[in-house]
Design an enzyme around this catalytic site. Structure first.
Site, PDB file in Angstrom:
ATOM      1  N   GLU A   1      -9.983  -0.148  -3.729  1.00 18.49           N
ATOM      2  CA  GLU A   1     -10.947  -0.762  -2.910  1.00 18.49           C
ATOM      3  C   GLU A   1     -11.786   0.213  -1.902  1.00 18.49           C
ATOM      4  O   GLU A   1     -12.603  -0.170  -1.464  1.00 18.49           O
ATOM      5  CB  GLU A   1      -9.982  -1.731  -1.832  1.00 18.49           C
ATOM      6  CG  GLU A   1      -9.816  -3.161  -2.671  1.00 18.49           C
ATOM      7  CD  GLU A   1      -8.784  -3.868  -1.473  1.00 18.49           C
ATOM      8  OE1 GLU A   1      -7.924  -3.257  -1.062  1.00 18.49           O
ATOM      9  OE2 GLU A   1      -9.180  -4.934  -1.102  1.00 18.49           O
TER      10      GLU A   1
ATOM     11  N   MET B   1      -5.957  -2.876  -5.186  1.00 18.05           N
ATOM     12  CA  MET B   1      -6.045  -2.804  -3.635  1.00 18.05           C
ATOM     13  C   MET B   1      -5.641  -1.409  -3.116  1.00 18.05           C
ATOM     14  O   MET B   1      -4.947  -0.598  -3.834  1.00 18.05           O
ATOM     15  CB  MET B   1      -4.886  -3.906  -3.215  1.00 18.05           C
ATOM     16  CG  MET B   1      -5.357  -5.191  -3.040  1.00 18.05           C
ATOM     17  SD  MET B   1      -4.294  -6.585  -2.313  1.00 18.05           S
ATOM     18  CE  MET B   1      -5.406  -7.740  -2.128  1.00 18.05           C
ATOM     19  N   GLY B   2      -5.966  -1.450  -1.851  1.00 16.24           N
ATOM     20  CA  GLY B   2      -5.797  -0.015  -1.010  1.00 16.24           C
ATOM     21  C   GLY B   2      -7.353   0.558  -0.629  1.00 16.24           C
ATOM     22  O   GLY B   2      -7.901   0.770  -1.144  1.00 16.24           O
TER      23      GLY B   2
ATOM     24  N   ASP C   1       0.870  -1.253  -0.099  1.00 18.45           N
ATOM     25  CA  ASP C   1       0.011   0.117   0.014  1.00 18.45           C
ATOM     26  C   ASP C   1       0.912   1.348   0.039  1.00 18.45           C
ATOM     27  O   ASP C   1       0.392   2.266  -0.566  1.00 18.45           O
ATOM     28  CB  ASP C   1      -0.979   0.129   1.213  1.00 18.45           C
ATOM     29  CG  ASP C   1      -2.142  -1.132   1.418  1.00 18.45           C
ATOM     30  OD1 ASP C   1      -2.414  -1.437  -0.005  1.00 18.45           O
ATOM     31  OD2 ASP C   1      -2.488  -1.377   2.296  1.00 18.45           O
TER      32      ASP C   1
ATOM     33  N   ARG D   1     -16.644  -0.905 -24.169  1.00 15.53           N
ATOM     34  CA  ARG D   1     -17.269  -1.163 -22.590  1.00 15.53           C
ATOM     35  C   ARG D   1     -16.856  -0.190 -21.764  1.00 15.53           C
ATOM     36  O   ARG D   1     -15.817   0.137 -21.844  1.00 15.53           O
ATOM     37  CB  ARG D   1     -17.268  -2.779 -22.295  1.00 15.53           C
ATOM     38  CG  ARG D   1     -18.059  -3.526 -22.632  1.00 15.53           C
ATOM     39  CD  ARG D   1     -17.815  -5.021 -22.136  1.00 15.53           C
ATOM     40  NE  ARG D   1     -18.631  -5.901 -22.744  1.00 15.53           N
ATOM     41  CZ  ARG D   1     -18.665  -7.207 -22.827  1.00 15.53           C
ATOM     42  NH1 ARG D   1     -17.448  -7.854 -22.560  1.00 15.53           N
ATOM     43  NH2 ARG D   1     -19.721  -8.120 -23.207  1.00 15.53           N
TER      44      ARG D   1
ATOM     45  N   ARG E   1     -18.797  -3.525 -17.265  1.00 15.94           N
ATOM     46  CA  ARG E   1     -18.213  -4.596 -16.416  1.00 15.94           C
ATOM     47  C   ARG E   1     -17.207  -4.423 -15.336  1.00 15.94           C
ATOM     48  O   ARG E   1     -16.710  -3.489 -15.373  1.00 15.94           O
ATOM     49  CB  ARG E   1     -17.427  -5.694 -17.480  1.00 15.94           C
ATOM     50  CG  ARG E   1     -18.192  -6.142 -18.695  1.00 15.94           C
ATOM     51  CD  ARG E   1     -19.099  -7.314 -18.231  1.00 15.94           C
ATOM     52  NE  ARG E   1     -19.610  -8.105 -19.151  1.00 15.94           N
ATOM     53  CZ  ARG E   1     -20.853  -7.591 -19.824  1.00 15.94           C
ATOM     54  NH1 ARG E   1     -21.544  -6.660 -19.321  1.00 15.94           N
ATOM     55  NH2 ARG E   1     -21.445  -8.432 -20.836  1.00 15.94           N
TER      56      ARG E   1
HETATM   57  O1  F6P Z   1      -2.439  -4.193   3.293  1.00 14.54           O
HETATM   58  C1  F6P Z   1      -2.117  -4.643   2.203  1.00 14.54           C
HETATM   59  C2  F6P Z   1      -3.538  -5.315   1.539  1.00 14.54           C
HETATM   60  O2  F6P Z   1      -3.280  -6.256   0.544  1.00 14.54           O
HETATM   61  C3  F6P Z   1      -4.408  -4.270   1.159  1.00 14.54           C
HETATM   62  O3  F6P Z   1      -4.274  -3.339   0.074  1.00 14.54           O
HETATM   63  C4  F6P Z   1      -5.752  -4.719   1.208  1.00 14.54           C
HETATM   64  O4  F6P Z   1      -6.813  -3.859   1.469  1.00 14.54           O
HETATM   65  C5  F6P Z   1      -5.690  -5.793   2.265  1.00 14.54           C
HETATM   66  O5  F6P Z   1      -4.121  -6.003   2.397  1.00 14.54           O
HETATM   67  C6  F6P Z   1      -6.364  -7.218   2.164  1.00 14.54           C
HETATM   68  O6  F6P Z   1      -6.254  -7.972   3.132  1.00 14.54           O
HETATM   69  P1  F6P Z   1      -6.334  -9.413   3.343  1.00 14.54           P
HETATM   70  O7  F6P Z   1      -4.964  -9.951   2.872  1.00 14.54           O
HETATM   71  O8  F6P Z   1      -6.491  -9.659   4.919  1.00 14.54           O
HETATM   72  O9  F6P Z   1      -7.663  -9.890   2.630  1.00 14.54           O
END
Ligand code: F6P
Length: 358
Positions: free
Chosen positions: A229, A176-177, A134, A169, A273
């Site tokens: 996220e 992630m984040g 992150d 589309r 999508r």
């Molecule tokens: O902290 C790293 C991370 O990959 C985040 O980007 C993500 O929101 C979270 O961990 C996902 O966590 P887990 O592995 O518990 O699903």
């Protein structure tokens, strides 16, 4: 010299590379080094679950993904909570003392570094190494794992781009984040995403819809939205922490991208999508940059240990290796600078963040 090592929290690329550099430096510089590897993060320290490591354990792991020690999430807020009569902090201190450790090296992100700071305040000699895809650890420009995750997220978005184009589309792609949007911002720019949604910049669904319309009118066949996220609408940004948690829980495990796609469907005739890059972003080999920076971090960690300069986190700022007190970083997050050059320039070239018309 007896040094404990553990990897804690969500894994990432270059955990092994960091441990390798730390161990190799200690073995290289001293002939009295014993390294104890705790298994599955702080759990190993609590429950005396460890292995006595040998120099050969650190061979051929520079480019190996995951962590040879295993990891787990042990939430900081529960560290002081006695569960079934088990005092976690006392147990960790007991193991440390029983094994006569001189120092504990913690490879961890924000939560894990808070615990490292707690143990340091409890009198243990601790050093931290900044791990997380992150890149949200306060006090360092980079954490190891980040660039590898950006590479994977960028490739993922690149691939979505071609199929989005073929079918004209809209794609809402989860990157992630949860709390910060560094990966999404970097990968979004690097892949040429049309729209980037970040936790730091609440989006307005009507503006988002209008931006899509404008870009379509201007001739764009497809629209790729790189969505962190933790992307948040302007209405959600007004909620209290508790209300927002309830809102997230109401998604029943589904990512925010489904919600955004459903909302957008009311505004456009185009096919929409969703796609999630997911945990692959944390997996596999570290990229060359992460191998290099984690090696430098590991050596710096070994230097701190050899200098008995404890209670510090290794950081990289303005192209220099440094160390800051654990208590300075603990509990703080490094957010995307919404007033910074990167966002400004991205907006200037027409990338939308969903907050204003471009
Ligand atoms: O902290 C790293 C991370 O990959 C985040 O980007 C993500 O929101 C979270 O961990 C996902 O966590 P887990 O592995 O518990 O699903």
């Amino acid at each position: 010299m007896r040094v404990g090592i553990l990897t804690s929290g969500g894994d990432c690329q270059a955990l092994n590379a960091t441990m390798r550099a730390l161990a190799k430096t200690l073995y290289q510089q001293r002939n009295d080094v014993e390294i104890i590897g705790f298994l599955d993060g702080y759990k190993g320290l609590m429950h005396e679950n460890y292995v006595n490591m040998k120099p050969e354990d650190f061979e051929h792991i520079l480019n190996l993904g995951g962590t040879i020690l295993g990891t787990s999430r042990c939430p900081f807020k529960k560290m002081r909570v006695i569960e079934n009569g088990f005092d976690k902090v006392a147990a960790m201190k007991k193991t440390y003392q029983k094994l006569k450790l001189d120092c504990l090296a913690v490879l961890g992100g924000n939560g894990s570094l808070k615990t490292a700071n707690l143990l340091s305040q409890e009198g243990l000699n601790v050093i931290g190494l900044p791990k997380t895809i992150d890149n949200d650890t306060w006090g360092t420009d980079y954490t190891f794992g980040f660039q590898s995750a950006v590479n994977i997220a960028t490739r993922y978005l690149d691939e979505i781009q071609t199929t989005a184009d073929s079918h004209s589309r809209i794609f809402v792609v989860e990157i992630m984040g949860h709390k910060v949007g560094h990966i999404c911002l970097s990968a979004g720019i690097a892949s040429g995403a049309d729209i980037i949604l970040l936790p730091e910049i609440p989006y307005d669904i009507e503006i988002l819809a209008q931006v899509i319309q404008n870009k379509t009118n201007a001739g764009k066949k497809s629209i790729v939205i790189a969505c962190a996220e933790g992307a948040i609408s302007k209405e959600e940004a007004m909620l209290s922490k508790k209300q927002y948690k309830l809102k997230v829980a109401s998604r029943e495990g589904h990512s925010v991208v489904y919600e955004i796609a459903n909302k957008l469907a009311h505004y456009t005739q185009k096919e929409i999508r969703v796609s999630c890059a997911g945990h692959a972003q944390r997996g596999g080999q570290p990229c060359p940059y992460d191998r290099e920076i984690s090696t430098l971090f590991g050596v710096e960690g070994a230097r701190l240990i050899m200098n008995k300069d404890y209670g510090k986190l290794v950081v990289f700022t303005d192209h220099h290796l440094n160390a800051i007190p654990l208590e300075e970083t603990a509990g703080k997050l490094k957010y995307v600078d919404v007033q910074g050059d990167v966002i400004r320039n991205a907006k200037l070239m027409g990338i939308s963040f969903g907050d204003e018309l471009v």
